[in-house]
Motif scaffolding. Structure first.
Motif, PDB file in Angstrom:
ATOM      1  N   ILE A  35     -14.071 -73.515  63.810  1.00  0.00           N
ATOM      2  CA  ILE A  35     -12.962 -73.453  64.754  1.00  0.00           C
ATOM      3  C   ILE A  35     -13.517 -72.957  66.076  1.00  0.00           C
ATOM      4  O   ILE A  35     -14.246 -71.976  66.125  1.00  0.00           O
ATOM      5  CB  ILE A  35     -11.860 -72.504  64.264  1.00  0.00           C
ATOM      6  N   ILE A  36     -13.165 -73.644  67.149  1.00  0.00           N
ATOM      7  CA  ILE A  36     -13.592 -73.245  68.490  1.00  0.00           C
ATOM      8  C   ILE A  36     -12.377 -73.267  69.391  1.00  0.00           C
ATOM      9  O   ILE A  36     -11.565 -74.185  69.336  1.00  0.00           O
ATOM     10  CB  ILE A  36     -14.677 -74.202  69.031  1.00  0.00           C
ATOM     11  N   ILE A  37     -12.238 -72.248  70.216  1.00  0.00           N
ATOM     12  CA  ILE A  37     -11.122 -72.177  71.163  1.00  0.00           C
ATOM     13  C   ILE A  37     -11.604 -72.696  72.507  1.00  0.00           C
ATOM     14  O   ILE A  37     -12.598 -72.239  73.043  1.00  0.00           O
ATOM     15  CB  ILE A  37     -10.606 -70.737  71.281  1.00  0.00           C
ATOM     16  N   ARG A  38     -10.885 -73.678  73.056  1.00  0.00           N
ATOM     17  CA  ARG A  38     -11.245 -74.298  74.329  1.00  0.00           C
ATOM     18  C   ARG A  38     -10.437 -73.664  75.445  1.00  0.00           C
ATOM     19  O   ARG A  38      -9.220 -73.527  75.356  1.00  0.00           O
ATOM     20  CB  ARG A  38     -10.953 -75.799  74.265  1.00  0.00           C
ATOM     21  N   ILE A  39     -11.129 -73.268  76.524  1.00  0.00           N
ATOM     22  CA  ILE A  39     -10.470 -72.727  77.714  1.00  0.00           C
ATOM     23  C   ILE A  39     -10.670 -73.754  78.822  1.00  0.00           C
ATOM     24  O   ILE A  39     -11.796 -73.988  79.244  1.00  0.00           O
ATOM     25  CB  ILE A  39     -11.098 -71.388  78.144  1.00  0.00           C
ATOM     26  N   PRO A  40      -9.604 -74.411  79.289  1.00  0.00           N
ATOM     27  CA  PRO A  40      -9.776 -75.435  80.333  1.00  0.00           C
ATOM     28  C   PRO A  40     -10.217 -74.818  81.650  1.00  0.00           C
ATOM     29  O   PRO A  40      -9.785 -73.730  82.015  1.00  0.00           O
ATOM     30  CB  PRO A  40      -8.389 -76.056  80.454  1.00  0.00           C
ATOM     31  N   ARG A  41     -11.095 -75.530  82.327  1.00  0.00           N
ATOM     32  CA  ARG A  41     -11.537 -75.092  83.651  1.00  0.00           C
ATOM     33  C   ARG A  41     -10.483 -75.509  84.656  1.00  0.00           C
ATOM     34  O   ARG A  41     -10.037 -76.641  84.685  1.00  0.00           O
ATOM     35  CB  ARG A  41     -12.878 -75.736  83.987  1.00  0.00           C
ATOM     36  N   MET A  42     -10.109 -74.584  85.501  1.00  0.00           N
ATOM     37  CA  MET A  42      -9.057 -74.844  86.480  1.00  0.00           C
ATOM     38  C   MET A  42      -9.663 -74.785  87.872  1.00  0.00           C
ATOM     39  O   MET A  42     -10.646 -74.083  88.096  1.00  0.00           O
ATOM     40  CB  MET A  42      -7.962 -73.801  86.336  1.00  0.00           C
ATOM     41  N   PRO A  43      -9.089 -75.513  88.821  1.00  0.00           N
ATOM     42  CA  PRO A  43      -9.582 -75.400  90.199  1.00  0.00           C
ATOM     43  C   PRO A  43      -9.361 -73.978  90.691  1.00  0.00           C
ATOM     44  O   PRO A  43      -8.362 -73.352  90.363  1.00  0.00           O
ATOM     45  CB  PRO A  43      -8.745 -76.405  90.979  1.00  0.00           C
ATOM     46  N   ASP A 104     -21.371 -74.804  84.802  1.00  0.00           N
ATOM     47  CA  ASP A 104     -20.374 -75.510  85.608  1.00  0.00           C
ATOM     48  C   ASP A 104     -20.425 -77.027  85.497  1.00  0.00           C
ATOM     49  O   ASP A 104     -19.813 -77.706  86.297  1.00  0.00           O
ATOM     50  CB  ASP A 104     -20.511 -75.102  87.067  1.00  0.00           C
ATOM     51  N   TYR A 105     -21.108 -77.581  84.532  1.00  0.00           N
ATOM     52  CA  TYR A 105     -21.256 -79.028  84.464  1.00  0.00           C
ATOM     53  C   TYR A 105     -20.090 -79.743  83.793  1.00  0.00           C
ATOM     54  O   TYR A 105     -19.898 -80.917  83.967  1.00  0.00           O
ATOM     55  CB  TYR A 105     -22.543 -79.387  83.733  1.00  0.00           C
ATOM     56  N   TYR A 106     -19.323 -79.063  82.993  1.00  0.00           N
ATOM     57  CA  TYR A 106     -18.256 -79.715  82.252  1.00  0.00           C
ATOM     58  C   TYR A 106     -16.908 -79.096  82.594  1.00  0.00           C
ATOM     59  O   TYR A 106     -16.826 -78.100  83.290  1.00  0.00           O
ATOM     60  CB  TYR A 106     -18.537 -79.630  80.748  1.00  0.00           C
ATOM     61  N   SER A 107     -15.875 -79.669  82.025  1.00  0.00           N
ATOM     62  CA  SER A 107     -14.528 -79.298  82.441  1.00  0.00           C
ATOM     63  C   SER A 107     -13.913 -78.141  81.665  1.00  0.00           C
ATOM     64  O   SER A 107     -12.772 -77.793  81.921  1.00  0.00           O
ATOM     65  CB  SER A 107     -13.618 -80.513  82.296  1.00  0.00           C
ATOM     66  N   SER A 108     -14.604 -77.547  80.731  1.00  0.00           N
ATOM     67  CA  SER A 108     -14.009 -76.443  79.987  1.00  0.00           C
ATOM     68  C   SER A 108     -15.084 -75.567  79.369  1.00  0.00           C
ATOM     69  O   SER A 108     -16.253 -75.919  79.356  1.00  0.00           O
ATOM     70  CB  SER A 108     -13.078 -76.978  78.897  1.00  0.00           C
ATOM     71  N   TYR A 109     -14.648 -74.428  78.855  1.00  0.00           N
ATOM     72  CA  TYR A 109     -15.524 -73.474  78.207  1.00  0.00           C
ATOM     73  C   TYR A 109     -14.986 -73.209  76.818  1.00  0.00           C
ATOM     74  O   TYR A 109     -13.825 -73.464  76.531  1.00  0.00           O
ATOM     75  CB  TYR A 109     -15.580 -72.170  79.007  1.00  0.00           C
ATOM     76  N   TYR A 110     -15.819 -72.644  75.972  1.00  0.00           N
ATOM     77  CA  TYR A 110     -15.442 -72.447  74.581  1.00  0.00           C
ATOM     78  C   TYR A 110     -15.732 -71.027  74.130  1.00  0.00           C
ATOM     79  O   TYR A 110     -16.685 -70.403  74.583  1.00  0.00           O
ATOM     80  CB  TYR A 110     -16.207 -73.432  73.686  1.00  0.00           C
ATOM     81  N   LEU A 111     -14.902 -70.533  73.225  1.00  0.00           N
ATOM     82  CA  LEU A 111     -15.085 -69.231  72.599  1.00  0.00           C
ATOM     83  C   LEU A 111     -14.969 -69.404  71.091  1.00  0.00           C
ATOM     84  O   LEU A 111     -14.134 -70.175  70.619  1.00  0.00           O
ATOM     85  CB  LEU A 111     -13.995 -68.256  73.047  1.00  0.00           C
ATOM     86  N   LYS A 112     -15.793 -68.685  70.360  1.00  0.00           N
ATOM     87  CA  LYS A 112     -15.641 -68.671  68.909  1.00  0.00           C
ATOM     88  C   LYS A 112     -14.577 -67.646  68.562  1.00  0.00           C
ATOM     89  O   LYS A 112     -14.603 -66.526  69.068  1.00  0.00           O
ATOM     90  CB  LYS A 112     -16.950 -68.289  68.227  1.00  0.00           C
ATOM     91  N   PRO A 113     -13.628 -68.024  67.717  1.00  0.00           N
ATOM     92  CA  PRO A 113     -12.592 -67.064  67.331  1.00  0.00           C
ATOM     93  C   PRO A 113     -13.203 -65.863  66.601  1.00  0.00           C
ATOM     94  O   PRO A 113     -14.192 -65.993  65.896  1.00  0.00           O
ATOM     95  CB  PRO A 113     -11.692 -67.858  66.389  1.00  0.00           C
ATOM     96  N   THR A 114     -12.601 -64.727  66.782  1.00  0.00           N
ATOM     97  CA  THR A 114     -13.052 -63.518  66.109  1.00  0.00           C
ATOM     98  C   THR A 114     -11.950 -63.039  65.169  1.00  0.00           C
ATOM     99  O   THR A 114     -10.779 -63.364  65.378  1.00  0.00           O
ATOM    100  CB  THR A 114     -13.364 -62.423  67.146  1.00  0.00           C
ATOM    101  N   PRO A 115     -12.296 -62.278  64.152  1.00  0.00           N
ATOM    102  CA  PRO A 115     -11.266 -61.811  63.207  1.00  0.00           C
ATOM    103  C   PRO A 115     -10.160 -60.998  63.870  1.00  0.00           C
ATOM    104  O   PRO A 115      -9.017 -61.050  63.452  1.00  0.00           O
ATOM    105  CB  PRO A 115     -12.060 -60.938  62.229  1.00  0.00           C
ATOM    106  N   ASP A 116     -10.497 -60.270  64.949  1.00  0.00           N
ATOM    107  CA  ASP A 116      -9.477 -59.451  65.612  1.00  0.00           C
ATOM    108  C   ASP A 116      -8.725 -60.205  66.710  1.00  0.00           C
ATOM    109  O   ASP A 116      -7.808 -59.665  67.316  1.00  0.00           O
ATOM    110  CB  ASP A 116     -10.093 -58.170  66.171  1.00  0.00           C
TER     111      ASP A 116
END
Length: 148
Positions: A35-43, A104-116
């Motif tokens: 599972i990966i959480i996607r954070i969209p890149r915003m202007p 900065d090359y792509y349109s979003s960033y990702y975070l791995k979910p954590t138990p907390d």
């Protein structure tokens, strides 16, 4: 029955004839979940204090952790930091480690979910789609101020 016999044939030391006669079926199943959480890149935009008045962002002491569910977007603010937009309209600057590859090359960033369910400094990393990963060294709370 046939898939079980095929799996059994792959087990070292097992005999298909022996298992068929005894009625015992042996199987192994491995499930991998990612599972990966996607954070969209915003202007990168300014807060709406006054449309004609330019603003600057002032850093203040930030939290140790931020709830993942509160993140709604991200913007690159400098080569060593990313501004995270929070669902209440506030911003948090994530300062990244020194040996961070460009993100900065792509349109979003990702975070791995954590138990907390939290993103914490000195523990978590922001990842890019290209495979880059940057450890978060600290968070700074941002306040919009009129530019002078």
């Amino acid at each position: 029955m046939i898939p079980a016999l095929i799996l059994l044939a792959l087990v070292p030391g097992a005999s298909v004839a022996d298992s068929a006669e005894s009625g015992v079926q042996v199987a192994q199943l491995t499930v991998h979940q990612r599972i990966i959480i996607r954070i969209p890149r915003m202007p990168f935009t300014r807060a709406p204090v006054e449309a004609s008045q330019p603003l600057r962002w002032v850093e203040k002491k930030g939290p140790k952790c931020v709830a993942m569910e509160d993140l709604v977007g991200a913007a690159i603010s400098a080569p060593d930091s990313i501004d995270l937009m929070i669902d209440d309209g506030s911003r948090i600057r994530a300062r990244l480690d020194d040996d961070c590859p460009p993100l900065d090359y792509y349109s979003s960033y990702y975070l791995k979910p954590t138990p907390d369910g939290m993103v914490c400094r000195n523990r978590d990393a922001i990842r890019s789609r290209s495979g880059g990963s940057c450890q978060i060294e600290e968070f700074k709370r941002l306040e919009a101020r009129p530019a002078r």
